[in-house]
Design an enzyme around this catalytic site. Structure first.
Site, PDB file in Angstrom:
ATOM      1  N   LYS A   1      -0.341 -12.109   9.787  1.00  0.00           N
ATOM      2  CA  LYS A   1      -1.444 -12.218   8.816  1.00  0.00           C
ATOM      3  C   LYS A   1      -2.737 -12.717   9.464  1.00  0.00           C
ATOM      4  CE  LYS A   1       1.591 -10.837   5.976  1.00  0.00           C
ATOM      5  NZ  LYS A   1       1.620  -9.427   5.611  1.00  0.00           N
TER       6      LYS A   1
ATOM      7  N   ILE B   1     -10.054 -21.100  -2.111  1.00  0.00           N
ATOM      8  CA  ILE B   1     -10.818 -20.490  -3.203  1.00  0.00           C
ATOM      9  C   ILE B   1     -10.180 -20.937  -4.524  1.00  0.00           C
ATOM     10  CG2 ILE B   1     -11.665 -18.299  -4.173  1.00  0.00           C
ATOM     11  CD1 ILE B   1     -12.552 -18.617  -1.275  1.00  0.00           C
TER      12      ILE B   1
ATOM     13  N   HIS C   1      -6.177 -12.052  -7.899  1.00  0.00           N
ATOM     14  CA  HIS C   1      -5.589 -11.231  -6.845  1.00  0.00           C
ATOM     15  C   HIS C   1      -5.834  -9.776  -7.249  1.00  0.00           C
ATOM     16  CE1 HIS C   1      -1.786 -10.044  -4.392  1.00  0.00           C
ATOM     17  NE2 HIS C   1      -2.360  -8.946  -4.828  1.00  0.00           N
TER      18      HIS C   1
ATOM     19  N   LYS D   1       4.931 -11.641  -9.058  1.00  0.00           N
ATOM     20  CA  LYS D   1       4.068 -10.989 -10.044  1.00  0.00           C
ATOM     21  C   LYS D   1       4.870 -10.685 -11.300  1.00  0.00           C
ATOM     22  CE  LYS D   1       1.367  -8.997  -6.315  1.00  0.00           C
ATOM     23  NZ  LYS D   1       1.217  -7.812  -5.436  1.00  0.00           N
TER      24      LYS D   1
ATOM     25  N   GLU E   1      -4.521  -9.767   2.728  1.00  0.00           N
ATOM     26  CA  GLU E   1      -3.409  -9.183   3.489  1.00  0.00           C
ATOM     27  C   GLU E   1      -3.425  -7.684   3.273  1.00  0.00           C
ATOM     28  OE1 GLU E   1       0.381 -10.808   2.243  1.00  0.00           O
ATOM     29  OE2 GLU E   1      -0.328 -12.859   2.485  1.00  0.00           O
TER      30      GLU E   1
ATOM     31  N   ASN F   1      -0.536  -4.682   2.844  1.00  0.00           N
ATOM     32  CA  ASN F   1       0.886  -4.329   2.742  1.00  0.00           C
ATOM     33  C   ASN F   1       1.078  -2.902   3.211  1.00  0.00           C
ATOM     34  OD1 ASN F   1       1.511  -6.789   1.403  1.00  0.00           O
ATOM     35  ND2 ASN F   1       0.631  -5.902  -0.445  1.00  0.00           N
TER      36      ASN F   1
ATOM     37  N   ARG G   1       3.590  -0.825   2.654  1.00  0.00           N
ATOM     38  CA  ARG G   1       4.704  -0.194   1.931  1.00  0.00           C
ATOM     39  C   ARG G   1       4.203   0.317   0.583  1.00  0.00           C
ATOM     40  NH1 ARG G   1       4.786  -5.738   0.957  1.00  0.00           N
ATOM     41  NH2 ARG G   1       4.623  -6.227  -1.260  1.00  0.00           N
TER      42      ARG G   1
ATOM     43  N   VAL H   1       5.971  -2.516  -5.755  1.00  0.00           N
ATOM     44  CA  VAL H   1       6.612  -2.502  -7.076  1.00  0.00           C
ATOM     45  C   VAL H   1       5.655  -1.938  -8.126  1.00  0.00           C
ATOM     46  CG1 VAL H   1       7.626  -3.933  -8.902  1.00  0.00           C
ATOM     47  CG2 VAL H   1       8.033  -4.525  -6.501  1.00  0.00           C
TER      48      VAL H   1
HETATM   49  C1  MV4 Z   1      -5.342 -18.331  -1.333  1.00  0.00           C
HETATM   50  C2  MV4 Z   1      -5.690 -19.027  -2.511  1.00  0.00           C
HETATM   51  C3  MV4 Z   1      -6.858 -19.752  -2.483  1.00  0.00           C
HETATM   52  N1  MV4 Z   1      -7.626 -19.803  -1.368  1.00  0.00           N
HETATM   53  N2  MV4 Z   1      -6.149 -18.410  -0.244  1.00  0.00           N
HETATM   54  C4  MV4 Z   1      -1.974 -16.133  -0.865  1.00  0.00           C
HETATM   55  C5  MV4 Z   1      -0.719 -15.380  -1.079  1.00  0.00           C
HETATM   56  C6  MV4 Z   1      -0.807 -15.013  -2.486  1.00  0.00           C
HETATM   57  N3  MV4 Z   1       0.419 -14.633  -3.075  1.00  0.00           N
HETATM   58  C7  MV4 Z   1      -1.383 -16.281  -3.069  1.00  0.00           C
HETATM   59  N4  MV4 Z   1      -2.321 -16.690  -2.144  1.00  0.00           N
HETATM   60  C8  MV4 Z   1      -3.415 -17.480  -2.325  1.00  0.00           C
HETATM   61  N5  MV4 Z   1      -4.233 -17.586  -1.266  1.00  0.00           N
HETATM   62  C9  MV4 Z   1      -7.252 -19.142  -0.283  1.00  0.00           C
HETATM   63  N6  MV4 Z   1      -8.015 -19.206   0.804  1.00  0.00           N
HETATM   64  C10 MV4 Z   1      -4.838 -18.941  -3.617  1.00  0.00           C
HETATM   65  C11 MV4 Z   1      -3.696 -18.170  -3.529  1.00  0.00           C
HETATM   66  C12 MV4 Z   1      -2.862 -18.146  -4.697  1.00  0.00           C
HETATM   67  C13 MV4 Z   1      -2.901 -17.067  -5.587  1.00  0.00           C
HETATM   68  C14 MV4 Z   1      -3.750 -15.976  -5.385  1.00  0.00           C
HETATM   69  C15 MV4 Z   1      -3.773 -14.914  -6.265  1.00  0.00           C
HETATM   70  C16 MV4 Z   1      -2.943 -14.918  -7.373  1.00  0.00           C
HETATM   71  C17 MV4 Z   1      -2.075 -15.974  -7.608  1.00  0.00           C
HETATM   72  C18 MV4 Z   1      -2.051 -17.066  -6.708  1.00  0.00           C
HETATM   73  C19 MV4 Z   1      -1.192 -18.130  -6.954  1.00  0.00           C
HETATM   74  C20 MV4 Z   1      -1.175 -19.180  -6.076  1.00  0.00           C
HETATM   75  C21 MV4 Z   1      -2.008 -19.178  -4.950  1.00  0.00           C
END
Ligand code: MV4
Length: 448
Positions: free
Chosen positions: A117, A204, A209, A238, A289, A291, A293, A296
Protein backbone atom coordinates in the site's frame (compact mmCIF):
# COMPACT_ATOMS: atom_id res chain seq x y z
CA UNK A 1 -11.68 -16.28 -29.47
CA UNK A 2 -12.58 -16.19 -25.80
CA UNK A 3 -11.72 -19.10 -23.53
CA UNK A 4 -13.11 -22.62 -24.00
CA UNK A 5 -13.31 -23.57 -20.36
CA UNK A 6 -12.96 -21.45 -17.22
CA UNK A 7 -12.32 -22.87 -13.77
CA UNK A 8 -13.85 -20.75 -11.00
CA UNK A 9 -11.54 -20.80 -7.98
CA UNK A 10 -14.18 -19.62 -5.55
CA UNK A 11 -17.50 -20.50 -3.89
CA UNK A 12 -20.84 -18.96 -2.96
CA UNK A 13 -22.58 -16.17 -4.81
CA UNK A 14 -19.53 -14.99 -6.76
CA UNK A 15 -18.85 -18.47 -8.17
CA UNK A 16 -22.45 -18.57 -9.36
CA UNK A 17 -22.20 -15.02 -10.71
CA UNK A 18 -19.16 -15.98 -12.82
CA UNK A 19 -20.75 -19.24 -14.03
CA UNK A 20 -23.80 -17.28 -15.25
CA UNK A 21 -21.70 -14.98 -17.41
CA UNK A 22 -19.62 -17.88 -18.75
CA UNK A 23 -22.83 -19.61 -19.86
CA UNK A 24 -23.95 -16.47 -21.67
CA UNK A 25 -20.59 -16.36 -23.44
CA UNK A 26 -20.73 -20.04 -24.41
CA UNK A 27 -17.75 -20.88 -22.19
CA UNK A 28 -17.72 -24.20 -20.29
CA UNK A 29 -17.27 -24.00 -16.54
CA UNK A 30 -15.49 -26.00 -13.86
CA UNK A 31 -16.47 -25.53 -10.22
CA UNK A 32 -14.12 -26.46 -7.39
CA UNK A 33 -15.51 -27.15 -3.95
CA UNK A 34 -14.58 -28.16 -0.44
CA UNK A 35 -16.28 -31.07 1.31
CA UNK A 36 -18.52 -28.58 3.18
CA UNK A 37 -19.75 -27.18 -0.16
CA UNK A 38 -20.70 -30.41 -1.92
CA UNK A 39 -24.38 -29.38 -2.00
CA UNK A 40 -23.65 -25.81 -3.09
CA UNK A 41 -25.35 -24.29 -6.12
CA UNK A 42 -22.07 -23.46 -7.85
CA UNK A 43 -21.33 -27.19 -7.92
CA UNK A 44 -24.75 -27.94 -9.38
CA UNK A 45 -24.74 -25.16 -11.99
CA UNK A 46 -21.22 -25.66 -13.37
CA UNK A 47 -20.61 -28.08 -16.26
CA UNK A 48 -18.06 -29.97 -14.17
CA UNK A 49 -17.07 -29.93 -10.52
CA UNK A 50 -13.95 -31.09 -8.70
CA UNK A 51 -13.62 -31.59 -4.96
CA UNK A 52 -10.37 -29.92 -3.88
CA UNK A 53 -10.22 -30.78 -0.19
CA UNK A 54 -11.76 -30.62 3.27
CA UNK A 55 -13.84 -27.77 4.68
CA UNK A 56 -11.11 -25.43 5.87
CA UNK A 57 -10.26 -22.73 3.29
CA UNK A 58 -6.56 -23.33 3.90
CA UNK A 59 -6.94 -26.88 2.66
CA UNK A 60 -9.30 -26.13 -0.24
CA UNK A 61 -10.00 -22.68 -1.74
CA UNK A 62 -6.53 -21.44 -0.76
CA UNK A 63 -4.66 -24.56 -1.81
CA UNK A 64 -2.90 -23.62 -5.04
CA UNK A 65 -1.67 -27.13 -6.03
CA UNK A 66 -5.16 -28.63 -5.69
CA UNK A 67 -6.74 -25.89 -7.80
CA UNK A 68 -4.06 -26.16 -10.47
CA UNK A 69 -4.50 -29.94 -10.54
CA UNK A 70 -8.27 -29.48 -10.99
CA UNK A 71 -7.63 -27.10 -13.90
CA UNK A 72 -5.20 -29.52 -15.49
CA UNK A 73 -7.39 -32.64 -15.26
CA UNK A 74 -10.42 -30.79 -16.64
CA UNK A 75 -8.47 -28.99 -19.37
CA UNK A 76 -9.47 -25.47 -18.28
CA UNK A 77 -7.67 -22.74 -20.22
CA UNK A 78 -8.38 -19.94 -17.72
CA UNK A 79 -9.04 -19.46 -14.01
CA UNK A 80 -11.32 -16.81 -12.55
CA UNK A 81 -10.45 -16.21 -8.88
CA UNK A 82 -13.52 -14.10 -7.93
CA UNK A 83 -12.84 -11.99 -4.80
CA UNK A 84 -11.12 -12.97 -1.56
CA UNK A 85 -9.23 -16.31 -1.39
CA UNK A 86 -6.53 -16.22 -4.13
CA UNK A 87 -7.80 -13.19 -6.08
CA UNK A 88 -4.88 -10.96 -5.07
CA UNK A 89 -2.25 -13.64 -4.63
CA UNK A 90 0.71 -12.83 -6.87
CA UNK A 91 2.15 -16.33 -6.58
CA UNK A 92 -1.11 -17.85 -7.81
CA UNK A 93 -1.30 -15.43 -10.74
CA UNK A 94 2.27 -16.35 -11.66
CA UNK A 95 1.82 -20.13 -11.35
CA UNK A 96 -1.37 -20.06 -13.45
CA UNK A 97 0.31 -18.15 -16.25
CA UNK A 98 3.45 -20.33 -16.06
CA UNK A 99 1.22 -23.38 -16.42
CA UNK A 100 -0.35 -21.97 -19.57
CA UNK A 101 -3.63 -21.23 -17.82
CA UNK A 102 -4.75 -17.59 -18.08
CA UNK A 103 -5.29 -15.96 -14.69
CA UNK A 104 -8.29 -13.64 -15.12
CA UNK A 105 -6.77 -10.73 -13.25
CA UNK A 106 -3.52 -8.74 -13.26
CA UNK A 107 -0.03 -10.17 -13.62
CA UNK A 108 2.01 -10.87 -10.44
CA UNK A 109 4.02 -7.64 -10.75
CA UNK A 110 0.86 -5.53 -10.70
CA UNK A 111 -0.60 -7.46 -7.76
CA UNK A 112 2.63 -6.92 -5.81
CA UNK A 113 2.84 -3.24 -6.70
CA UNK A 114 -0.72 -2.54 -5.55
CA UNK A 115 -0.56 -5.00 -2.63
CA UNK A 116 2.20 -2.92 -1.06
CA UNK A 117 0.00 0.00 0.00
CA UNK A 118 2.91 2.38 0.69
CA UNK A 119 4.42 1.64 -2.74
CA UNK A 120 1.03 1.94 -4.47
CA UNK A 121 0.49 5.34 -2.86
CA UNK A 122 3.96 6.54 -3.84
CA UNK A 123 3.45 5.32 -7.41
CA UNK A 124 0.13 7.16 -7.69
CA UNK A 125 1.56 10.33 -6.17
CA UNK A 126 4.47 10.33 -8.62
CA UNK A 127 1.99 10.08 -11.47
CA UNK A 128 -0.06 13.07 -10.35
CA UNK A 129 -2.89 11.36 -8.46
CA UNK A 130 -3.81 13.26 -5.26
CA UNK A 131 -2.83 11.38 -2.07
CA UNK A 132 -3.22 12.09 1.66
CA UNK A 133 -0.25 14.18 2.89
CA UNK A 134 2.27 11.97 4.67
CA UNK A 135 5.41 9.88 4.26
CA UNK A 136 6.89 9.10 0.85
CA UNK A 137 6.38 5.35 0.95
CA UNK A 138 7.18 3.57 4.20
CA UNK A 139 8.89 5.23 7.18
CA UNK A 140 12.09 3.61 8.44
CA UNK A 141 11.67 4.23 12.19
CA UNK A 142 9.82 6.12 14.95
CA UNK A 143 12.14 9.08 14.58
CA UNK A 144 11.20 9.59 10.97
CA UNK A 145 7.50 9.11 11.83
CA UNK A 146 7.71 11.86 14.48
CA UNK A 147 9.43 14.21 12.05
CA UNK A 148 6.75 13.71 9.40
CA UNK A 149 3.90 13.93 11.93
CA UNK A 150 5.23 17.32 13.03
CA UNK A 151 5.31 18.49 9.43
CA UNK A 152 1.76 17.42 8.55
CA UNK A 153 0.25 18.00 12.01
CA UNK A 154 -1.76 15.74 14.33
CA UNK A 155 -3.91 13.70 14.33
CA UNK A 156 -2.08 11.25 12.06
CA UNK A 157 -2.72 7.70 11.02
CA UNK A 158 -0.24 4.82 10.98
CA UNK A 159 -0.99 2.19 8.34
CA UNK A 160 0.70 -1.11 7.52
CA UNK A 161 2.31 -1.25 4.07
CA UNK A 162 1.13 -4.82 3.71
CA UNK A 163 -2.29 -4.06 5.24
CA UNK A 164 -5.31 -2.65 3.50
CA UNK A 165 -8.97 -2.76 4.30
CA UNK A 166 -8.29 -1.31 7.73
CA UNK A 167 -6.00 -3.97 9.20
CA UNK A 168 -3.07 -2.65 11.23
CA UNK A 169 -4.35 0.95 11.27
CA UNK A 170 -3.87 3.34 14.22
CA UNK A 171 -4.90 6.92 14.89
CA UNK A 172 -2.36 8.99 16.82
CA UNK A 173 -3.61 12.21 18.41
CA UNK A 174 -0.34 13.68 19.72
CA UNK A 175 3.39 13.14 19.74
CA UNK A 176 3.45 11.51 23.20
CA UNK A 177 1.30 8.64 21.81
CA UNK A 178 3.30 8.07 18.68
CA UNK A 179 6.08 5.80 19.86
CA UNK A 180 3.92 3.18 21.61
CA UNK A 181 1.40 3.16 18.77
CA UNK A 182 4.19 2.81 16.26
CA UNK A 183 5.65 -0.20 18.06
CA UNK A 184 2.24 -1.83 18.52
CA UNK A 185 1.12 -1.26 14.94
CA UNK A 186 4.44 -2.50 13.61
CA UNK A 187 4.45 -5.74 15.62
CA UNK A 188 0.78 -6.30 14.73
CA UNK A 189 1.61 -5.88 11.07
CA UNK A 190 4.60 -8.19 11.42
CA UNK A 191 2.44 -10.86 13.07
CA UNK A 192 -0.44 -10.56 10.55
CA UNK A 193 1.41 -9.94 7.29
CA UNK A 194 4.98 -11.01 8.05
CA UNK A 195 5.92 -7.40 7.26
CA UNK A 196 6.15 -4.73 9.95
CA UNK A 197 6.58 -1.78 7.58
CA UNK A 198 4.39 1.27 8.28
CA UNK A 199 3.56 4.50 6.50
CA UNK A 200 2.09 7.60 8.02
CA UNK A 201 -0.47 10.12 6.84
CA UNK A 202 -2.73 12.92 8.00
CA UNK A 203 -5.92 11.62 9.64
CA UNK A 204 -8.98 12.70 7.66
CA UNK A 205 -11.99 13.22 9.98
CA UNK A 206 -15.21 11.37 9.10
CA UNK A 207 -14.43 10.73 5.45
CA UNK A 208 -16.46 9.00 2.79
CA UNK A 209 -15.06 5.96 1.03
CA UNK A 210 -15.70 6.48 -2.67
CA UNK A 211 -14.21 4.17 -5.28
CA UNK A 212 -14.02 4.28 -9.07
CA UNK A 213 -14.63 1.07 -11.02
CA UNK A 214 -12.26 0.58 -13.94
CA UNK A 215 -11.50 -1.98 -16.61
CA UNK A 216 -8.26 -1.81 -18.60
CA UNK A 217 -7.28 -3.78 -21.70
CA UNK A 218 -3.99 -4.95 -23.21
CA UNK A 219 -3.88 -1.94 -25.56
CA UNK A 220 -3.70 0.77 -22.91
CA UNK A 221 -7.40 1.65 -22.94
CA UNK A 222 -9.06 2.16 -19.55
CA UNK A 223 -12.82 2.61 -19.12
CA UNK A 224 -14.42 3.91 -15.95
CA UNK A 225 -17.90 2.98 -14.75
CA UNK A 226 -18.51 5.81 -12.32
CA UNK A 227 -18.13 5.58 -8.57
CA UNK A 228 -19.52 3.65 -5.61
CA UNK A 229 -19.95 5.13 -2.17
CA UNK A 230 -19.01 2.44 0.36
CA UNK A 231 -19.10 4.55 3.50
CA UNK A 232 -21.66 2.43 5.38
CA UNK A 233 -19.26 -0.03 6.99
CA UNK A 234 -18.88 -1.73 10.32
CA UNK A 235 -15.37 -2.64 11.44
CA UNK A 236 -14.19 -2.32 7.84
CA UNK A 237 -16.93 -4.65 6.58
CA UNK A 238 -19.06 -2.91 4.00
CA UNK A 239 -22.80 -3.31 4.50
CA UNK A 240 -24.42 -0.95 2.00
CA UNK A 241 -22.98 0.54 -1.17
CA UNK A 242 -24.55 2.98 -3.59
CA UNK A 243 -23.88 4.61 -6.93
CA UNK A 244 -23.68 7.47 -7.62
CA UNK A 245 -22.22 8.81 -4.38
CA UNK A 246 -24.83 11.12 -2.83
CA UNK A 247 -22.21 13.54 -1.47
CA UNK A 248 -20.12 14.58 -4.45
CA UNK A 249 -20.80 17.11 -7.16
CA UNK A 250 -20.67 16.34 -10.87
CA UNK A 251 -17.36 18.17 -11.14
CA UNK A 252 -15.76 16.18 -8.28
CA UNK A 253 -17.09 12.99 -9.83
CA UNK A 254 -15.40 13.80 -13.13
CA UNK A 255 -12.14 14.80 -11.47
CA UNK A 256 -12.05 11.57 -9.45
CA UNK A 257 -12.71 9.43 -12.51
CA UNK A 258 -9.96 11.27 -14.40
CA UNK A 259 -7.54 10.78 -11.49
CA UNK A 260 -8.38 7.06 -11.33
CA UNK A 261 -7.84 6.63 -15.07
CA UNK A 262 -4.60 8.59 -14.91
CA UNK A 263 -3.36 6.30 -12.13
CA UNK A 264 -4.41 3.13 -13.94
CA UNK A 265 -2.91 4.20 -17.26
CA UNK A 266 0.36 5.21 -15.63
CA UNK A 267 0.88 1.61 -14.46
CA UNK A 268 -0.57 0.05 -17.66
CA UNK A 269 -3.36 -1.50 -15.66
CA UNK A 270 -5.10 -4.50 -17.23
CA UNK A 271 -8.28 -6.15 -16.06
CA UNK A 272 -11.02 -5.06 -13.65
CA UNK A 273 -9.82 -2.84 -10.84
CA UNK A 274 -11.00 -0.28 -8.35
CA UNK A 275 -9.31 2.89 -7.21
CA UNK A 276 -10.39 3.80 -3.67
CA UNK A 277 -10.46 7.40 -2.52
CA UNK A 278 -11.08 9.05 0.83
CA UNK A 279 -13.33 12.07 0.40
CA UNK A 280 -13.49 14.74 3.10
CA UNK A 281 -16.39 17.07 3.90
CA UNK A 282 -15.07 19.65 1.42
CA UNK A 283 -15.00 17.09 -1.38
CA UNK A 284 -11.23 16.92 -1.39
CA UNK A 285 -10.34 13.42 -2.51
CA UNK A 286 -7.21 11.36 -1.92
CA UNK A 287 -6.06 8.05 -3.38
CA UNK A 288 -6.17 5.33 -0.72
CA UNK A 289 -5.68 1.91 -2.35
CA UNK A 290 -6.16 0.11 -5.62
CA UNK A 291 -7.88 -3.28 -5.64
CA UNK A 292 -6.83 -5.60 -8.42
CA UNK A 293 -9.93 -7.83 -8.37
CA UNK A 294 -13.62 -7.79 -9.10
CA UNK A 295 -15.27 -6.65 -5.86
CA UNK A 296 -18.31 -7.82 -3.92
CA UNK A 297 -20.14 -4.59 -4.72
CA UNK A 298 -19.53 -4.61 -8.51
CA UNK A 299 -23.28 -5.13 -9.29
CA UNK A 300 -24.02 -1.57 -8.14
CA UNK A 301 -21.89 -0.32 -11.04
CA UNK A 302 -23.34 -2.90 -13.40
CA UNK A 303 -26.86 -1.61 -12.75
CA UNK A 304 -26.14 2.07 -13.39
CA UNK A 305 -23.98 1.31 -16.44
CA UNK A 306 -26.04 -1.56 -17.86
CA UNK A 307 -22.77 -3.47 -18.30
CA UNK A 308 -21.78 -7.01 -17.24
CA UNK A 309 -18.38 -6.34 -15.64
CA UNK A 310 -17.47 -10.04 -15.46
CA UNK A 311 -18.05 -10.23 -19.22
CA UNK A 312 -15.73 -7.24 -19.74
CA UNK A 313 -13.18 -8.81 -17.41
CA UNK A 314 -13.18 -12.09 -19.36
CA UNK A 315 -13.01 -10.29 -22.71
CA UNK A 316 -9.99 -8.18 -21.83
CA UNK A 317 -8.26 -11.20 -20.27
CA UNK A 318 -8.73 -12.97 -23.61
CA UNK A 319 -7.03 -10.07 -25.39
CA UNK A 320 -10.06 -8.25 -26.80
CA UNK A 321 -9.97 -4.49 -27.13
CA UNK A 322 -12.29 -2.41 -24.93
CA UNK A 323 -14.85 -0.24 -26.66
CA UNK A 324 -15.65 3.19 -25.25
CA UNK A 325 -18.79 3.07 -23.08
CA UNK A 326 -21.95 3.59 -25.11
CA UNK A 327 -23.51 5.69 -22.36
CA UNK A 328 -22.77 7.17 -18.97
CA UNK A 329 -24.34 6.15 -15.69
CA UNK A 330 -28.13 6.17 -15.46
CA UNK A 331 -30.29 6.12 -12.33
CA UNK A 332 -29.31 5.07 -8.82
CA UNK A 333 -28.38 1.67 -7.40
CA UNK A 334 -27.89 0.24 -3.91
CA UNK A 335 -26.45 -3.04 -2.71
CA UNK A 336 -27.52 -4.44 0.66
CA UNK A 337 -25.36 -7.25 1.97
CA UNK A 338 -27.51 -9.93 3.55
CA UNK A 339 -25.27 -11.70 6.07
CA UNK A 340 -26.09 -14.63 8.33
CA UNK A 341 -25.42 -12.52 11.43
CA UNK A 342 -27.18 -11.62 14.64
CA UNK A 343 -27.22 -7.82 14.51
CA UNK A 344 -28.47 -7.45 18.09
CA UNK A 345 -25.55 -9.48 19.38
CA UNK A 346 -22.68 -7.57 17.84
CA UNK A 347 -23.21 -8.95 14.33
CA UNK A 348 -22.13 -12.38 15.56
CA UNK A 349 -22.20 -15.10 12.82
CA UNK A 350 -25.44 -17.08 12.72
CA UNK A 351 -24.81 -20.18 10.61
CA UNK A 352 -27.40 -22.94 10.34
CA UNK A 353 -30.21 -24.24 8.14
CA UNK A 354 -32.29 -21.96 5.91
CA UNK A 355 -35.76 -23.20 6.78
CA UNK A 356 -37.88 -20.99 4.62
CA UNK A 357 -36.64 -18.70 1.90
CA UNK A 358 -38.42 -16.21 -0.30
CA UNK A 359 -36.56 -13.77 -2.51
CA UNK A 360 -38.08 -10.41 -3.47
CA UNK A 361 -38.67 -9.67 -7.14
CA UNK A 362 -40.21 -7.17 -9.47
CA UNK A 363 -38.90 -4.24 -11.48
CA UNK A 364 -35.44 -2.99 -10.52
CA UNK A 365 -34.62 -5.85 -8.14
CA UNK A 366 -31.66 -8.19 -8.48
CA UNK A 367 -30.58 -10.95 -6.12
CA UNK A 368 -27.11 -12.50 -6.32
CA UNK A 369 -27.17 -15.50 -3.99
CA UNK A 370 -26.29 -19.15 -3.71
CA UNK A 371 -28.78 -20.07 -0.96
CA UNK A 372 -31.99 -22.11 -1.29
CA UNK A 373 -34.58 -23.80 0.94
CA UNK A 374 -32.97 -26.24 3.40
CA UNK A 375 -29.48 -25.05 2.46
CA UNK A 376 -27.06 -25.42 5.35
CA UNK A 377 -24.78 -22.38 5.79
CA UNK A 378 -21.38 -23.80 6.67
CA UNK A 379 -19.54 -22.08 9.54
CA UNK A 380 -16.17 -22.09 7.75
CA UNK A 381 -16.50 -19.17 5.34
CA UNK A 382 -17.73 -15.59 5.37
CA UNK A 383 -21.25 -14.90 6.44
CA UNK A 384 -22.62 -13.18 3.34
CA UNK A 385 -25.54 -15.25 1.99
CA UNK A 386 -27.09 -12.87 -0.53
CA UNK A 387 -26.77 -9.46 -2.11
CA UNK A 388 -29.91 -7.45 -2.76
CA UNK A 389 -29.27 -4.98 -5.54
CA UNK A 390 -31.87 -2.31 -6.21
CA UNK A 391 -32.01 0.05 -9.18
CA UNK A 392 -34.36 3.01 -9.75
CA UNK A 393 -34.32 6.39 -11.49
CA UNK A 394 -33.49 8.38 -8.37
CA UNK A 395 -32.04 7.75 -4.90
CA UNK A 396 -35.42 8.34 -3.26
CA UNK A 397 -37.20 5.89 -5.53
CA UNK A 398 -34.46 3.34 -4.98
CA UNK A 399 -34.93 3.69 -1.22
CA UNK A 400 -38.68 3.09 -1.49
CA UNK A 401 -38.08 0.10 -3.74
CA UNK A 402 -35.42 -1.28 -1.38
CA UNK A 403 -37.78 -1.02 1.55
CA UNK A 404 -40.54 -3.00 -0.13
CA UNK A 405 -37.99 -5.57 -1.37
CA UNK A 406 -36.53 -6.07 2.12
CA UNK A 407 -40.06 -6.47 3.47
CA UNK A 408 -40.72 -9.22 0.89
CA UNK A 409 -37.39 -10.90 1.66
CA UNK A 410 -37.98 -13.91 3.94
CA UNK A 411 -35.25 -16.02 5.51
CA UNK A 412 -36.11 -18.16 8.52
CA UNK A 413 -33.98 -20.53 10.60
CA UNK A 414 -31.10 -18.09 10.99
CA UNK A 415 -30.56 -14.43 11.89
CA UNK A 416 -29.75 -12.01 9.07
CA UNK A 417 -28.89 -8.37 8.46
CA UNK A 418 -32.32 -7.74 6.84
CA UNK A 419 -33.71 -5.98 9.98
CA UNK A 420 -30.55 -3.84 10.12
CA UNK A 421 -31.11 -2.64 6.55
CA UNK A 422 -34.76 -1.86 7.27
CA UNK A 423 -33.63 0.24 10.27
CA UNK A 424 -31.15 2.14 8.12
CA UNK A 425 -33.86 2.85 5.54
CA UNK A 426 -35.92 4.54 8.30
CA UNK A 427 -33.00 6.67 9.45
CA UNK A 428 -33.38 10.41 8.75
CA UNK A 429 -29.66 10.92 8.27
CA UNK A 430 -29.41 8.08 5.79
CA UNK A 431 -32.41 9.39 3.87
CA UNK A 432 -30.75 12.81 3.63
CA UNK A 433 -27.41 11.18 2.73
CA UNK A 434 -26.00 12.88 5.79
CA UNK A 435 -23.87 9.95 6.87
CA UNK A 436 -20.16 9.30 7.34
CA UNK A 437 -17.94 6.51 8.60
CA UNK A 438 -19.27 6.76 12.16
CA UNK A 439 -22.86 6.10 11.04
CA UNK A 440 -23.24 2.47 12.15
CA UNK A 441 -21.36 2.99 15.39
CA UNK A 442 -23.85 5.72 16.24
CA UNK A 443 -26.84 3.65 15.12
CA UNK A 444 -25.77 0.61 17.12
CA UNK A 445 -23.82 2.28 19.87
CA UNK A 446 -20.94 -0.13 19.60
CA UNK A 447 -17.73 1.76 19.08
CA UNK A 448 -14.61 -0.36 18.71
C1 MV4 B 1 -8.13 6.66 6.72
C2 MV4 B 1 -9.09 7.33 7.51
C3 MV4 B 1 -8.79 8.62 7.88
N1 MV4 B 1 -7.63 9.21 7.51
N2 MV4 B 1 -6.99 7.30 6.37
C4 MV4 B 1 -8.46 2.83 5.45
C5 MV4 B 1 -8.95 1.47 5.11
C6 MV4 B 1 -10.39 1.67 5.02
N3 MV4 B 1 -11.15 0.48 5.10
C7 MV4 B 1 -10.62 2.61 6.18
N4 MV4 B 1 -9.55 3.48 6.13
C8 MV4 B 1 -9.45 4.74 6.62
N5 MV4 B 1 -8.33 5.40 6.30
C9 MV4 B 1 -6.76 8.54 6.77
N6 MV4 B 1 -5.63 9.13 6.42
C10 MV4 B 1 -10.25 6.64 7.87
C11 MV4 B 1 -10.44 5.35 7.43
C12 MV4 B 1 -11.65 4.71 7.86
C13 MV4 B 1 -12.75 4.61 7.01
C14 MV4 B 1 -12.73 5.14 5.71
C15 MV4 B 1 -13.82 5.03 4.88
C16 MV4 B 1 -14.97 4.39 5.32
C17 MV4 B 1 -15.03 3.84 6.59
C18 MV4 B 1 -13.92 3.95 7.45
C19 MV4 B 1 -13.99 3.42 8.73
C20 MV4 B 1 -12.90 3.53 9.56
C21 MV4 B 1 -11.74 4.17 9.11
Amino acid sequence: MLFKKILIANRGEIALRIIRTCKELGIDTVAVYSEADKDSLHVLFADEAVCIGPSSSQESYLKIPSILAAAEVTGADAIHPGYGFLAENAEFSEICNDSGIKFIGPDPEMINKMGDKALAKETMKNNGVPVVPGSEGAVKDVKEAIKIANEIGYPVMLKASAGGGGKGMRIVKEESELETNFQMASSEALASFNNGELYIEKFIENPHHVEIQLVGDQFGNVNHYGERDCTIQRRHQKLIEESPSPIISESTRQKMAEAAILGAKSVNYEGAGTVEFLVDSNENFYFMEMNTRIQVEHPVSEMVNNVDLIKEQIRVAAGEELKPLARGQVGHAFEFRINAEDVENGFRPSPGVIENLHFPGGFGIRIDSHIYNNYVIPPYYDSMIAKLIVWADTRNEAILRAKRALEEFTVTGIKTTIPFHLDVLENEKFLKADYDTSFIDQLYNNKE
